[in-house]
Design an enzyme around this catalytic site. Structure first.
Site, PDB file in Angstrom:
ATOM      1  N   CYS A  36     -42.468 -33.466   1.294  1.00  0.00           N
ATOM      2  CA  CYS A  36     -43.282 -32.965   0.184  1.00  0.00           C
ATOM      3  C   CYS A  36     -44.687 -33.552   0.265  1.00  0.00           C
ATOM      4  CB  CYS A  36     -42.642 -33.344  -1.147  1.00  0.00           C
ATOM      5  SG  CYS A  36     -41.049 -32.549  -1.439  1.00  0.00           S
TER       6      CYS A  36
ATOM      7  N   GLU B 142     -46.420 -35.078  -1.961  1.00  0.00           N
ATOM      8  CA  GLU B 142     -46.493 -36.428  -2.537  1.00  0.00           C
ATOM      9  C   GLU B 142     -46.066 -37.475  -1.502  1.00  0.00           C
ATOM     10  OE1 GLU B 142     -44.845 -33.877  -6.032  1.00  0.00           O
ATOM     11  OE2 GLU B 142     -44.818 -33.818  -3.842  1.00  0.00           O
TER      12      GLU B 142
ATOM     13  N   CYS C 203     -38.637 -36.484  -4.655  1.00  0.00           N
ATOM     14  CA  CYS C 203     -39.906 -37.198  -4.860  1.00  0.00           C
ATOM     15  C   CYS C 203     -39.804 -38.155  -6.048  1.00  0.00           C
ATOM     16  CB  CYS C 203     -41.054 -36.217  -5.063  1.00  0.00           C
ATOM     17  SG  CYS C 203     -41.603 -35.458  -3.528  1.00  0.00           S
TER      18      CYS C 203
END
Length: 131
Positions: free
Chosen positions: A56, A58, A93
């Protein structure tokens, strides 16, 4: 939860720029951008890397910051590349942010479309922990 300040909106713009520069509307390999602000003011950006076991946005931003030696984080935000809206972190996340930066603020959109920031550890109240 806290209200956003000027620096939070600047961080959102950095994330928007990251995905604007990399958005892939043909094969959808890069559809989310993220920006992570460290307590010293440094900002690291990332875009998601799609694959069977992709990362991801992030995670990419966090990995870049850690690689550069950063360990003290202030705020992070993810942006949807299709519409430029703030996204809440996925479950994976949330676990990673809780592990690596529990005191860091995560900018999210509430159910009534208000932008707020909340500590990463509050997004995952019962995180997985190795004993």
């Amino acid at each position: 939860m806290k209200n956003l300040d000027k620096s939070d909106f600047q961080l959102i713009e950095k994330a928007k720029q990251a995905i604007k520069n990399n958005y892939d509307e043909k094969s959808f390999l890069h559809t989310v951008g993220a920006a992570l602000k460290c307590k010293n003011g440094n900002i690291y950006v990332g875009v998601n890397v799609y694959s069977i076991h992709g990362a991801c946005a992030e995670q990419v931003a966090l990995g870049s910051a850690i690689t550069a030696g950063e360990r003290n984080f202030e705020a992070i935000v993810a942006i949807n590349g299709e519409n430029g809206e703030v996204m809440s972190p996925c479950g994976n996340c949330r676990q990673i942010l809780s592990d690596y930066m529990p005191e860091c603020y995560v900018i999210i959109k509430t159910n009534d479309n208000t932008l707020v920031k909340i500590k990463a550890k509050e997004l995952l109240p019962y995180p997985y922990r190795v004993s």
